[in-house]
Structure formats: C-alpha cells, structure tokens
Design an enzyme around this catalytic site. Structure first.
Site, PDB file in Angstrom:
ATOM      1  N   ASP A 252       0.832  -1.210   0.000  1.00  0.00           N
ATOM      2  CA  ASP A 252       0.000   0.000   0.000  1.00  0.00           C
ATOM      3  C   ASP A 252       0.868   1.262   0.000  1.00  0.00           C
ATOM      4  O   ASP A 252       0.337   2.364  -0.168  1.00  0.00           O
ATOM      5  CB  ASP A 252      -0.957   0.019   1.202  1.00  0.00           C
ATOM      6  CG  ASP A 252      -0.240  -0.202   2.512  1.00  0.00           C
ATOM      7  OD1 ASP A 252       0.359  -1.285   2.680  1.00  0.00           O
ATOM      8  OD2 ASP A 252      -0.255   0.697   3.368  1.00  0.00           O
ATOM      9  N   ASP A 262       4.968   7.509   0.364  1.00  0.00           N
ATOM     10  CA  ASP A 262       4.472   7.155   1.688  1.00  0.00           C
ATOM     11  C   ASP A 262       5.588   6.696   2.622  1.00  0.00           C
ATOM     12  O   ASP A 262       5.660   5.553   3.047  1.00  0.00           O
ATOM     13  CB  ASP A 262       3.399   6.063   1.574  1.00  0.00           C
ATOM     14  CG  ASP A 262       2.182   6.431   2.410  1.00  0.00           C
ATOM     15  OD1 ASP A 262       2.215   7.468   3.090  1.00  0.00           O
ATOM     16  OD2 ASP A 262       1.196   5.680   2.379  1.00  0.00           O
TER      17      ASP A 262
HETATM   18  P1  AMP Z   1       1.071   4.268   6.951  1.00  0.00           P
HETATM   19  O1  AMP Z   1       1.867   3.437   7.908  1.00  0.00           O
HETATM   20  O2  AMP Z   1       1.132   5.728   7.234  1.00  0.00           O
HETATM   21  O3  AMP Z   1       1.378   3.952   5.523  1.00  0.00           O
HETATM   22  O4  AMP Z   1      -0.446   3.860   7.203  1.00  0.00           O
HETATM   23  C1  AMP Z   1      -0.983   2.570   7.056  1.00  0.00           C
HETATM   24  C2  AMP Z   1      -2.486   2.667   7.158  1.00  0.00           C
HETATM   25  O5  AMP Z   1      -2.877   3.133   8.448  1.00  0.00           O
HETATM   26  C3  AMP Z   1      -3.119   3.620   6.159  1.00  0.00           C
HETATM   27  O6  AMP Z   1      -4.380   3.107   5.823  1.00  0.00           O
HETATM   28  C4  AMP Z   1      -3.239   4.890   6.966  1.00  0.00           C
HETATM   29  O7  AMP Z   1      -4.222   5.755   6.468  1.00  0.00           O
HETATM   30  C5  AMP Z   1      -3.606   4.358   8.342  1.00  0.00           C
HETATM   31  N1  AMP Z   1      -3.178   5.255   9.422  1.00  0.00           N
HETATM   32  C6  AMP Z   1      -1.921   5.484   9.865  1.00  0.00           C
HETATM   33  N2  AMP Z   1      -1.930   6.354  10.882  1.00  0.00           N
HETATM   34  C7  AMP Z   1      -3.203   6.713  11.087  1.00  0.00           C
HETATM   35  C8  AMP Z   1      -3.864   7.598  11.998  1.00  0.00           C
HETATM   36  N3  AMP Z   1      -3.205   8.295  12.903  1.00  0.00           N
HETATM   37  N4  AMP Z   1      -5.200   7.708  11.890  1.00  0.00           N
HETATM   38  C9  AMP Z   1      -5.901   6.999  10.987  1.00  0.00           C
HETATM   39  N5  AMP Z   1      -5.343   6.159  10.118  1.00  0.00           N
HETATM   40  C10 AMP Z   1      -4.023   6.007  10.158  1.00  0.00           C
HETATM   41 MG    MG Z   2       0.748   4.181   3.812  1.00  0.00          MG
END
Ligand code: AMP
Ligand code: MG
Length: 486
Positions: A252, A262
C-alpha cells in the site's frame, strides 16, 4: 504565475465515484502556522512564492478553508503489510483534495495528510504529528534534489492541536504532491474483493492518464506492467546507490508511478551497513537496506497477481524476471558514476562489492566516502580515506584495482572532481539532522527546518557556513530509533 485563488482543478480520480473513494471534509487543526514551504513545489503549481505568506495559504493547508472546485475524498485500497494481506486499508488520515492542472498541462494531486478521521481510519485518530510531517517534507524534497523519483511536498502546517502518541505531541499537516496517489494496494483491493469490473475501470484510468503511451501498444496491460517493473528497478537502484532505506515497503506504500512514496521511518545510511534496519518495529528486518531489492520484486509479484485477469501468467512471470537484471544494470551504472568511472568493465560488480564489504566492517560513512574520493586526485584521496578502514591490506588491494581502472580511463582530475561532485552529495538527510530540526520546531522555532531544507535542495554544492550539515553523526545521533507511530 498564479495566485491560490487561480488554481484550476480537474478531479479525475474523484469522478471515478464512490466505489473508489469517499467524500470527506478536512477537519481543521487549531491555530495553524506555516512551518516550512518548498519554493520548487510551489513552482510545480505555478504558484508565486509570495502566496505562501498569505493567511489563506495556511488556512487552506490546515483544513480551515477549501477551494470550491476541490473535491476532498478518502481513497480506498488494501495491501500486504509485512507480508500479510490486509483486506481494507485506505486513506485513514489523508485526503485527496483534488487534482490541480498547471500551465504545462500536468495534473498534480493535492493530498493533505493529517486531515482528520475518514471511514478508513480504523483505530487511528486521523492525525499526523509535527515530527513525521517534517520528516516526510524533508525526505520528499531531499530525494528530489538528489535526482531520485519521489512524491513531493508543498508545505507543513503546525498547530496547537494535541495528539496522543507514545507522548503528547502536536498535530500537523503535510501537503503532498504527486501525479497520482494510486498504489499497488488499489489494484489488490479490487482484485481480492472480486470486483473485476472496477479493477478494469481502475486499470483503464491508470492507462489513460498515467501510461497513455502503453495504449498504443498491441497489449497495453503487458506494456504497462513491464514499465512498472522497469521504473521500480531503476528506483530501487537509486535507493541502494544513495543509501536510502524506505522503512515500510508494504504494497500500500508502493506507487503505481514507480516513485518513492508514503515514507515510513526512513533513513539514509550514515555508516555503510548492508543489514541496516531503520524501522525499529521491523523485528525481522524484512525491510532492511539490502532486502529492499528482493522486497520490491516481491511487491511487483503482488501487483502481478492482480493483473492475472488481464495478462497470461507466463507473461507476468517473464516480465517479473526482468526486474533483477534491470536493477543490477541501473545499480552498477549509478555506482560507477559515484566511483568516477566512465567505462563499463566486466569486473565492475566485483569492484563495487569488494568496496562495500570493506566499508561494512569498518563503519565508513557511506556519503562522505564518495565525496572525499572525488575531492583529490585518486592516489591522494585513497591515502586519506585509508585511515577509515580496519582491514588495511584489503583496502590496499582494492585501491590497487581502483587505481588501475582510473589510470586506464585517464581522466583529468579537475574534470573527474566536478563529475564526481555532481553525483556525490556533500549533504544528505541524516536522521540526527532531521531530529535536531524537529526538536527546535517542536519548541516553536522553525529556522533549523527551513535551513536544513534549503541546504538539502542543493546537496551537491558546497554552501558557505553549512559545514555542520556535512558531518558524521555524533554518538547520540547514531542509530536513532524512529517511531513507526507517526
Ligand atoms: P502508513 O503506515 O502511514 O502507511 O499507514 C498505514 C495505514 O494506516 C493507512 O491506511 C493509513 O491511512 C492508516 N493510518 C496510519 N496512521 C493513522 C492515523 N493516525 N489515523 C488513521 N489512520 C491512520
Ligand atoms: Mg501508507
């Protein structure tokens, strides 16, 4: 040049409708203030630099205001996280505000990260903290300046909104720019939910807007997949050659455009260490520096799976098999450049591997080694660098091989120096430099973030008064643990 009010939107992804994303309004953060802005990213939108000084700029990038023609939406996707399939992810804290069309006719997605909860927030609060927003901003603009394909960052907005992580922090928003926010995980979502009609629509969208040249090919999907493989092979070669560790190469977080995307708890190598793990939640080292190559291949295989309704398995396998040789070709070309070599020779791979093997055992600074190698004539440069190595006889043997190569190529030192300095940065985004800037920003002083950003936009040029940005980390700054909770 334009004012903020004059930006034109053409929201192609939003028009795909509610199967692909959900309308969500940004939720503002309190007492917004501009932390840092990228002039170069402003230029991508044809925005005058002066626009960033207006109150409305900060209001727009903190969720307080929105253009009438923006259509903020949270995208749905899924993905493989640390090797396991998660059937539903999506924008949990970021919103695609819309797509701006610039004067050159390019579409730029405006993605506001930290904009509040969405239907995809799961257990999260929809927020991003100042620390991680600054880190994403700096990495995007630093990678770009190194010539590495990446999403970009327009600005970071800070606030007084409190956000709970391991400690109490303040919320912030980073405005990310990319020509698309479509990830491998978008394809996986529609494939595994068996909505192959929607998978077709997604595929057509990507072909039409992002790979239009593939539409003219006899088999557009094959041409598309092949190009994704090619772009990733080149991208990962850049990461490895410049010591960039992404940190969370889940599917993702892989862009369909083949750009760095990301950012997780990323790092650039200080000392060369092939086994370096920058993400301290990555207990098995799945995303270690050297694993980035096989993991990119694994991720491409995950994407290939979603294309099985379109492309015969044998063709997908044969295309995937292109990855490693392509990667090696790009990597060796980049490393030859870093070593100042201009010809390609049969033993290039050995020359590179032996050098890295010697660095590995001796804690040699990966960035400064190459810079210093070009600084002086080869004999003198090697003599000065020799002190950094523990295995002196190993280094002497390598030096002999290298000198033989350089002599055979016979280039003049001033040409060699400018050629090498043009590809070997003096300044790299070291974790401890980011950390220092973040600590000051958390205390309300943004000067250091702004200065660091400025220095990193010209990483190859020695800049007056900036020696402190070109140093190895002090003891406290080595192996900082960068939290995944961002
Ligand atoms: P990431 O590690 O930032 O790539 O996020 C992985 C997933 O978790 C994605 O679907 C993000 O949108 C979700 N996500 C990460 N941090 C948060 C947060 N603080 N609130 C809501 N969703 C989150
Ligand atoms: Mg992500």
């Amino acid at each position: 040049m334009k004012t903020l009010e004059e930006l034109e939107f053409d929201n192609r992804f939003a028009r795909l409708g509610d199967d692909f994303s959900t309308p969500v309004q940004p939720k503002p953060i309190d007492n917004p203030r501009l932390v840092v802005v990228s002039d170069e990213a402003m230029a991508l939108l044809d925005l005058n630099r002066a626009e960033a000084e207006k109150t409305v700029f900060t209001e727009l990038f903190s969720g307080h205001k929105l253009w009438d023609t923006a259509e903020p939406r949270a995208m749905v996707y899924s993905g493989h996280q640390f090797g396991s399939y998660n059937p539903r992810l999506g924008d949990g804290r970021g919103l695609l505000l819309g797509e701006v069309v610039n004067d050159a006719g390019e579409h730029w997605d405006l993605h506001l990260k930290g904009a509040g909860m969405t239907p995809y927030s799961r257990m999260g609060d929809g927020r991003a903290v100042l620390r991680s927003s600054i880190r994403e901003f700096l990495a995007s603009e630093a990678l770009h300046a190194l010539g590495i394909p990446t999403s970009r960052a327009l600005c970071v907005t800070g606030s007084t909104t409190q956000v709970v992580r391991e400690r109490l922090e303040t919320g912030a928003m980073v405005l990310r720019l990319a020509q698309s926010h479509i990830r491998f995980g978008h394809f996986e979502y529609f494939y595994y939910t068996q909505r192959h009609d929607l998978l077709d629509i997604l595929g057509q969208h990507v072909l039409e807007w992002h790979y239009p040249h593939c539409l003219g090919q006899p088999e557009p999907y094959v041409a598309f997949f092949r190009e994704v493989v090619e772009r990733n092979a080149e991208l990962i070669a850049y990461w490895q050659a410049y010591g960039f560790c992404h940190g969370v190469m889940n599917t993702d977080n892989m862009s369909i455009l083949g750009i760095t995307f990301d950012f997780g708890p990323y790092a650039f190598l200080d000392d060369f260490d092939a086994n370096f793990i920058c993400n301290h939640s990555d207990y098995s080292g799945r995303y270690s520096y050297s694993n980035q190559v096989p993991i990119a291949h694994w991720n491409l295989a995950a994407l290939a799976q979603t294309l099985t309704p379109k492309i015969p398995t044998e063709t997908l396998k044969a295309t995937l098999d292109l990855f490693l040789p392509l990667y090696q070709t790009h990597y060796q070309a980049l490393m030859r450049r870093r070593l100042g070599l201009v010809t390609e020779q049969a033993d290039d791979a050995t020359l590179i591997e032996r050098l890295l093997g010697l660095m590995q055992g001796s804690s040699v600074d990966y960035t400064l080694f190459f810079r210093r190698l070009g600084e002086e004539a080869p004999v003198q440069a090697l003599e000065a660098l020799r002190n950094d190595f523990i295995d002196l006889s190993g280094f002497d043997a390598w030096s002999k091989l290298y000198l033989a190569r350089v002599e055979k190529e016979g280039s003049d030192q001033s040409a060699r120096r400018s050629r090498m300095h043009g590809v070997n940065p003096l300044y790299i985004l070291r974790n401890y430099l980011a950390q220092q800037a973040i600590e000051q920003a958390e205390a309300g002083n943004y000067e250091e973030v702004r200065l660091l950003h400025k220095v990193l936009t010209r990483p190859f040029e020695s800049q007056a008064g900036c020696d402190r940005f070109a140093q190895r980390p002090p003891d406290w700054g080595k192996h900082l643990e960068i939290s995944c909770s961002s």
